[in-house]
Design a protein around this motif. Structure first.
Motif, short mmCIF file in Angstrom:
data_model
loop_
_atom_site.label_atom_id
_atom_site.label_comp_id
_atom_site.label_asym_id
_atom_site.label_seq_id
_atom_site.Cartn_x
_atom_site.Cartn_y
_atom_site.Cartn_z
N VAL A 246 5.39 2.85 4.17
CA VAL A 246 4.77 4.02 3.52
C VAL A 246 3.25 3.91 3.55
CG1 VAL A 246 4.61 5.37 1.40
CG2 VAL A 246 6.78 4.31 2.04
N TYR A 247 2.72 2.73 3.19
CA TYR A 247 1.27 2.56 3.19
C TYR A 247 0.70 2.79 4.58
CZ TYR A 247 1.93 0.22 -1.35
OH TYR A 247 2.26 -0.07 -2.64
N SER A 248 1.33 2.18 5.59
CA SER A 248 0.82 2.30 6.95
C SER A 248 0.85 3.74 7.44
CB SER A 248 1.64 1.40 7.89
OG SER A 248 1.17 1.48 9.22
N SER A 249 1.92 4.47 7.11
CA SER A 249 2.03 5.87 7.54
C SER A 249 0.88 6.71 7.03
CB SER A 249 3.36 6.45 7.05
OG SER A 249 4.46 5.78 7.63
N PHE A 250 0.59 6.58 5.74
CA PHE A 250 -0.46 7.42 5.16
C PHE A 250 -1.86 6.90 5.47
CE2 PHE A 250 2.97 9.19 2.61
CZ PHE A 250 2.62 10.53 2.57
N ASN A 251 -2.04 5.59 5.55
CA ASN A 251 -3.37 5.07 5.86
C ASN A 251 -3.85 5.53 7.22
OD1 ASN A 251 -3.78 3.69 3.45
ND2 ASN A 251 -2.84 1.80 4.19
N ILE A 252 -2.95 5.65 8.18
CA ILE A 252 -3.33 6.09 9.52
C ILE A 252 -3.43 7.61 9.60
CG2 ILE A 252 -2.65 6.10 11.95
CD1 ILE A 252 -3.61 3.40 10.97
N HIS A 253 -2.51 8.32 8.93
CA HIS A 253 -2.42 9.78 9.07
C HIS A 253 -2.90 10.53 7.83
CE1 HIS A 253 -0.27 9.75 12.89
NE2 HIS A 253 0.53 8.81 12.42
N TRP A 254 -3.73 9.89 7.03
CA TRP A 254 -4.10 10.49 5.74
C TRP A 254 -4.63 11.91 5.91
CZ3 TRP A 254 -3.61 8.80 0.74
CH2 TRP A 254 -4.31 9.52 -0.23
N VAL A 255 -5.67 12.08 6.70
CA VAL A 255 -6.31 13.39 6.83
C VAL A 255 -5.39 14.38 7.54
CG1 VAL A 255 -8.27 14.66 7.80
CG2 VAL A 255 -8.63 12.41 6.76
N SER A 256 -4.81 13.97 8.66
CA SER A 256 -3.98 14.89 9.43
C SER A 256 -2.72 15.30 8.66
CB SER A 256 -3.59 14.26 10.77
OG SER A 256 -2.82 13.07 10.58
N VAL A 324 -5.40 14.99 -5.88
CA VAL A 324 -6.18 13.97 -6.59
C VAL A 324 -5.25 12.96 -7.25
CG1 VAL A 324 -7.72 13.55 -8.54
CG2 VAL A 324 -8.21 15.41 -6.94
N VAL A 325 -4.21 13.45 -7.93
CA VAL A 325 -3.25 12.56 -8.58
C VAL A 325 -2.58 11.67 -7.53
CG1 VAL A 325 -1.09 12.46 -9.86
CG2 VAL A 325 -2.86 14.09 -10.52
N PHE A 326 -2.20 12.26 -6.40
CA PHE A 326 -1.58 11.50 -5.32
C PHE A 326 -2.50 10.38 -4.84
CE2 PHE A 326 -1.42 11.10 -0.62
CZ PHE A 326 -0.26 10.34 -0.53
N ALA A 327 -3.76 10.69 -4.58
CA ALA A 327 -4.70 9.70 -4.05
C ALA A 327 -4.92 8.56 -5.03
CB ALA A 327 -6.03 10.37 -3.70
N ILE A 328 -5.07 8.90 -6.32
CA ILE A 328 -5.33 7.86 -7.32
C ILE A 328 -4.11 6.95 -7.46
CG2 ILE A 328 -5.71 7.46 -9.78
CD1 ILE A 328 -7.44 9.98 -9.81
N LEU A 329 -2.92 7.55 -7.60
CA LEU A 329 -1.71 6.74 -7.77
C LEU A 329 -1.39 5.93 -6.52
CD1 LEU A 329 0.57 9.23 -9.74
CD2 LEU A 329 -0.57 7.19 -10.62
N PHE A 330 -1.64 6.51 -5.36
CA PHE A 330 -1.44 5.78 -4.10
C PHE A 330 -2.36 4.57 -4.05
CE2 PHE A 330 -1.86 4.85 0.39
CZ PHE A 330 -0.59 5.06 0.90
N GLY A 331 -3.61 4.76 -4.47
CA GLY A 331 -4.55 3.64 -4.50
C GLY A 331 -4.15 2.58 -5.51
N GLN A 334 -1.25 0.63 -3.93
CA GLN A 334 -1.68 -0.24 -2.83
C GLN A 334 -2.52 -1.40 -3.34
OE1 GLN A 334 -2.37 0.76 1.73
NE2 GLN A 334 -3.92 1.69 0.46
N GLY A 335 -3.28 -1.16 -4.41
CA GLY A 335 -4.07 -2.24 -4.99
C GLY A 335 -3.21 -3.36 -5.53
N LEU A 336 -2.11 -3.00 -6.21
CA LEU A 336 -1.19 -4.01 -6.73
C LEU A 336 -0.42 -4.69 -5.60
CD1 LEU A 336 0.31 -2.33 -9.93
CD2 LEU A 336 -1.37 -4.18 -9.81
N SER A 337 -0.17 -3.97 -4.52
CA SER A 337 0.65 -4.54 -3.44
C SER A 337 -0.02 -5.76 -2.82
CB SER A 337 0.91 -3.48 -2.36
OG SER A 337 -0.25 -3.21 -1.59
N SER A 338 -1.35 -5.75 -2.74
CA SER A 338 -2.06 -6.92 -2.18
C SER A 338 -1.87 -8.15 -3.06
CB SER A 338 -3.56 -6.60 -2.04
OG SER A 338 -3.77 -5.55 -1.13
#
Length: 413
Positions: A246-256, A324-331, A334-338
């Motif tokens: 999931v992280y990889s999918s959105f990190n690469i295709h975020w804007v598109s 905005v909610v999506f971006a914050i929660l996604f971050g 991902q922050g905890l995943s590391s």
């Protein structure tokens, strides 16, 4: 002069805390420098690289994808090397190897030599980036103190893109990409190498502590019984593969992806900026308040954030608030995943074989993540963004379920 009014054990503990703090700060700096030069800089330099060679950007990113895959597959070898020889030697050698690899990259003349040099860069990076640093902290601090130390280090490492995207952009305006990579090579020799040698001076391979563990079996936190280890490893790998996809999918295709969902490019880029601060903020909160949470609980919180983030995106239509909610929660997720990437294996299996175990997890998850952008693009193109986002939400929910099947170590009676 030593203050005799302070008990010796307290002085020793205080000294150990300061020593560990120096190690955390030093490794945090090398992670900023390492990720900045070996990973984040590429996105800034790629347009000039592609123009210089006269090929489309897809070729450059194709080389990077291949290099990242090869680097992930080198993880188990690097982990065994760290377990056997210690993080200090391996990360110091990794600094030298990374410098040499960046020099080779700056000298590449065609697609073949560029691809080979980039592969060497990513293979050497596994000797100096997070997995190696996690193992180094466990060798310096032991299992009990390593969890907090890992959180503190990843908090610092989260600033890599913040520093190196503008720094690389500035350097690239003053000189060509080849010269920038030569400067980065000097950073590894002049800063990372001495830091690894100094701050990891007390790092000891787990094998060196075998006698101490036999004499004091309670020195470290309890770990899983061998009979439970294989089952735990399978479910843990499944967890990291699902979330990583999931992280990889959105990190690469975020804007598109957001554009195809109906958001403007400005909104997509604008909300994307919120991810970085969210990652740093959640790592800080985990450092302050998360010390009493079991790492599996932290992993569950990360997955919940991811599920709710995707649900908000699906429910928002093209509303900016939902994005905005999506971006914050996604971050936040991902922050905890590391953090849990380093702490869950440590608390389940202990320090013995820790580096090799991280390498095996990384190799499998990287292989899965390398397929994610392609599969995600196919889903959006053929089934639409709503279906693609729903599929990602289902994977995030599955990751939460996998954690339920991971056994926890028994506490001593």
């Amino acid at each position: 002069m030593v203050d005799d009014s302070v008990p010796a054990p307290h002085r020793a503990a205080s000294g150990d805390r300061w020593s560990l703090a120096v190690t955390v700060i030093g490794l945090g700096i090398t992670q900023i420098l390492g990720y900045g030069t070996l990973y984040y800089a590429f996105a800034v330099l790629e347009p000039q690289i592609s123009r210089d060679f006269g090929w489309p950007s897809s070729w450059s990113f194709g080389c990077l994808s291949l290099a990242l895959l090869m680097g992930g597959l080198a993880g188990p070898w690097a982990g065994r090397f760290i377990d056997e020889r210690g993080a200090r030697l391996v990360m110091a050698l990794g600094s030298v190897a990374s410098a040499a690899a960046l020099v080779l990259l700056s000298l590449s003349q065609n697609l073949v030599t560029f691809a080979l040099a980039l592969i060497i860069v990513e293979v050497t990076s596994v000797l100096v980036l997070y997995d190696a640093a996690f193992a180094g902290l466990s060798q310096v601090a032991g299992s009990k103190a390593a969890r907090r130390a890992i959180t503190q280090m990843t908090l610092l490492g989260g600033f890599a893109s913040t520093f190196f995207w503008p720094l690389t952009h500035y350097l690239n305006e003053q000189m060509d990409w080849r010269s920038v990579y030569l400067i980065f090579a000097l950073i590894h020799l002049g800063l990372c190498l001495p830091l690894h040698l100094v701050v990891l001076g007390k790092a000891r391979p787990p094998a060196a502590d075998e006698t101490a563990r036999r004499e004091d079996p309670k020195a470290d936190d309890p770990v899983l019984e061998p009979a439970q280890g294989f089952r735990a490893m399978l479910w843990l790998i499944a967890y990291f593969c699902l979330t990583g996809f999931v992280y990889s999918s959105f990190n690469i295709h975020w804007v598109s992806a957001l554009q195809q969902a109906g958001f403007t490019a400005a909104v997509a880029v604008g909300v994307g900026v919120l991810m970085g601060p969210s990652q740093v903020a959640i790592r800080f909160l985990d450092m302050v308040f998360g010390g009493n949470l079991h790492p599996l609980t932290t992993g569950a919180i990360s997955s919940v954030f991811l599920v709710v983030a995707l649900a908000a995106l699906l429910a928002s239509g093209v509303g900016v608030v939902g994005a905005v909610v999506f971006a914050i929660l996604f971050g936040l997720s991902q922050g905890l995943s590391s953090i849990v990437r380093g702490t869950i294996p440590l608390v389940l299996f202990g320090r013995t074989g820790y580096g090799a175990r991280l390498g095996r997890i990384s190799a499998i998850s990287v292989a899965v993540k390398s397929c994610a952008p392609f599969v995600f693009a196919l889903l959006i193109a053929n089934a639409g963004p709503a279906f693609a986002f729903s599929a990602m939400a289902a994977l995030a929910a599955l990751s939460l379920i996998t954690l339920h099947f991971i056994p926890r170590p028994r506490l001593p009676c």
